[in-house]
Design a protein around this motif. Structure first.
Motif, PDB file in Angstrom:
ATOM      1  N   MET A   1       0.850  -1.167   0.000  1.00 38.75           N
ATOM      2  CA  MET A   1       0.000   0.000   0.000  1.00 38.75           C
ATOM      3  C   MET A   1       0.904   1.240   0.000  1.00 38.75           C
ATOM      4  O   MET A   1       1.866   1.306   0.746  1.00 38.75           O
ATOM      5  CB  MET A   1      -0.901  -0.020   1.235  1.00 38.75           C
ATOM      6  CG  MET A   1      -1.874   1.109   1.277  1.00 38.75           C
ATOM      7  SD  MET A   1      -3.155   0.963   2.528  1.00 38.75           S
ATOM      8  CE  MET A   1      -2.216   1.016   4.018  1.00 38.75           C
ATOM      9  N   TYR A  33      -4.748   6.307  -0.577  1.00 38.80           N
ATOM     10  CA  TYR A  33      -3.786   5.239  -0.833  1.00 38.80           C
ATOM     11  C   TYR A  33      -4.249   4.468  -2.060  1.00 38.80           C
ATOM     12  O   TYR A  33      -5.390   4.622  -2.501  1.00 38.80           O
ATOM     13  CB  TYR A  33      -3.703   4.285   0.366  1.00 38.80           C
ATOM     14  CG  TYR A  33      -3.129   4.908   1.618  1.00 38.80           C
ATOM     15  CD1 TYR A  33      -1.757   5.019   1.790  1.00 38.80           C
ATOM     16  CD2 TYR A  33      -3.966   5.371   2.623  1.00 38.80           C
ATOM     17  CE1 TYR A  33      -1.229   5.586   2.948  1.00 38.80           C
ATOM     18  CE2 TYR A  33      -3.446   5.936   3.785  1.00 38.80           C
ATOM     19  CZ  TYR A  33      -2.075   6.037   3.938  1.00 38.80           C
ATOM     20  OH  TYR A  33      -1.567   6.604   5.071  1.00 38.80           O
ATOM     21  N   ASN A  34      -3.396   3.633  -2.582  1.00 34.89           N
ATOM     22  CA  ASN A  34      -3.769   2.850  -3.761  1.00 34.89           C
ATOM     23  C   ASN A  34      -4.917   1.884  -3.475  1.00 34.89           C
ATOM     24  O   ASN A  34      -5.676   1.548  -4.373  1.00 34.89           O
ATOM     25  CB  ASN A  34      -2.563   2.099  -4.327  1.00 34.89           C
ATOM     26  CG  ASN A  34      -1.986   1.105  -3.335  1.00 34.89           C
ATOM     27  OD1 ASN A  34      -1.772   1.419  -2.163  1.00 34.89           O
ATOM     28  ND2 ASN A  34      -1.715  -0.089  -3.809  1.00 34.89           N
ATOM     29  N   GLU A  35      -5.118   1.482  -2.212  1.00 31.63           N
ATOM     30  CA  GLU A  35      -6.157   0.510  -1.875  1.00 31.63           C
ATOM     31  C   GLU A  35      -7.343   1.096  -1.114  1.00 31.63           C
ATOM     32  O   GLU A  35      -8.394   0.472  -1.050  1.00 31.63           O
ATOM     33  CB  GLU A  35      -5.559  -0.624  -1.034  1.00 31.63           C
ATOM     34  CG  GLU A  35      -4.504  -1.426  -1.766  1.00 31.63           C
ATOM     35  CD  GLU A  35      -3.862  -2.469  -0.873  1.00 31.63           C
ATOM     36  OE1 GLU A  35      -4.200  -2.543   0.328  1.00 31.63           O
ATOM     37  OE2 GLU A  35      -3.012  -3.209  -1.384  1.00 31.63           O
ATOM     38  N   LYS A  36      -7.162   2.290  -0.499  1.00 30.47           N
ATOM     39  CA  LYS A  36      -8.242   2.833   0.319  1.00 30.47           C
ATOM     40  C   LYS A  36      -8.072   4.331   0.534  1.00 30.47           C
ATOM     41  O   LYS A  36      -7.012   4.893   0.282  1.00 30.47           O
ATOM     42  CB  LYS A  36      -8.316   2.118   1.660  1.00 30.47           C
ATOM     43  CG  LYS A  36      -7.063   2.236   2.514  1.00 30.47           C
ATOM     44  CD  LYS A  36      -7.183   1.383   3.760  1.00 30.47           C
ATOM     45  CE  LYS A  36      -5.885   1.362   4.545  1.00 30.47           C
ATOM     46  NZ  LYS A  36      -5.988   0.519   5.724  1.00 30.47           N
ATOM     47  N   HIS A  45     -12.678   1.402   1.284  1.00 28.62           N
ATOM     48  CA  HIS A  45     -11.929   0.637   0.293  1.00 28.62           C
ATOM     49  C   HIS A  45     -12.116   1.323  -1.054  1.00 28.62           C
ATOM     50  O   HIS A  45     -13.208   1.788  -1.378  1.00 28.62           O
ATOM     51  CB  HIS A  45     -12.413  -0.815   0.243  1.00 28.62           C
ATOM     52  CG  HIS A  45     -11.449  -1.703  -0.465  1.00 28.62           C
ATOM     53  ND1 HIS A  45     -11.365  -1.753  -1.824  1.00 28.62           N
ATOM     54  CD2 HIS A  45     -10.501  -2.550   0.019  1.00 28.62           C
ATOM     55  CE1 HIS A  45     -10.414  -2.605  -2.176  1.00 28.62           C
ATOM     56  NE2 HIS A  45      -9.874  -3.107  -1.067  1.00 28.62           N
ATOM     57  N   ILE A  46     -11.068   1.401  -1.843  1.00 24.22           N
ATOM     58  CA  ILE A  46     -11.091   2.165  -3.094  1.00 24.22           C
ATOM     59  C   ILE A  46     -12.183   1.680  -4.050  1.00 24.22           C
ATOM     60  O   ILE A  46     -12.780   2.473  -4.768  1.00 24.22           O
ATOM     61  CB  ILE A  46      -9.692   2.175  -3.755  1.00 24.22           C
ATOM     62  CG1 ILE A  46      -9.516   3.389  -4.664  1.00 24.22           C
ATOM     63  CG2 ILE A  46      -9.406   0.904  -4.503  1.00 24.22           C
ATOM     64  CD1 ILE A  46      -9.267   4.660  -3.929  1.00 24.22           C
ATOM     65  N   LYS A  47     -12.498   0.389  -4.015  1.00 21.03           N
ATOM     66  CA  LYS A  47     -13.537  -0.140  -4.912  1.00 21.03           C
ATOM     67  C   LYS A  47     -14.943   0.303  -4.491  1.00 21.03           C
ATOM     68  O   LYS A  47     -15.879   0.257  -5.273  1.00 21.03           O
ATOM     69  CB  LYS A  47     -13.462  -1.655  -5.021  1.00 21.03           C
ATOM     70  CG  LYS A  47     -13.830  -2.403  -3.763  1.00 21.03           C
ATOM     71  CD  LYS A  47     -13.783  -3.911  -3.982  1.00 21.03           C
ATOM     72  CE  LYS A  47     -14.064  -4.682  -2.733  1.00 21.03           C
ATOM     73  NZ  LYS A  47     -15.381  -4.580  -2.201  1.00 21.03           N
TER      74      LYS A  47
END
Length: 94
Positions: A1, A33-36, A45-47
């Motif tokens: 991350m 962050y790249n994930e969240k 969560h980024i998704k």
């Protein structure tokens, strides 16, 4: 991350007493962050973040909105979050 961007925001605490109202501003930071996305009390969560938007309020600062699968969350910002939003949109395109 890894960290992509960060955005300062303000949480306003209002204390009402018998004859006065006091506003206390708490300076905080939102991290992308790249994930969240992480705030003082929440993690997304980024998704789960579908979009971000910004509305200027009163000519000085405004509201940053996170549109998530669990609803819309608003954050008071004193400076434009356009770079933060752009970094988010570039990251989810990749």
């Amino acid at each position: 991350m890894y960290l992509i961007a960060k955005q300062p925001y303000v949480k306003v605490e209002r204390i009402v007493r018998s004859i006065e109202q006091i506003n206390i501003e708490h300076e905080r930071t939102m991290y992308l962050y790249n994930e969240k996305i992480v705030t003082e009390h929440r993690e997304f969560h980024i998704k789960d973040v579908m979009d971000m938007s910004y509305r200027i309020v009163g000519g000085k600062g405004g509201l940053l909105y996170l549109h998530t699968s669990n609803g819309v969350y608003s954050y008071t910002v004193k400076s434009s979050p356009n770079r933060f939003i752009e970094e988010f949109k570039n990251h989810i395109k990749a």
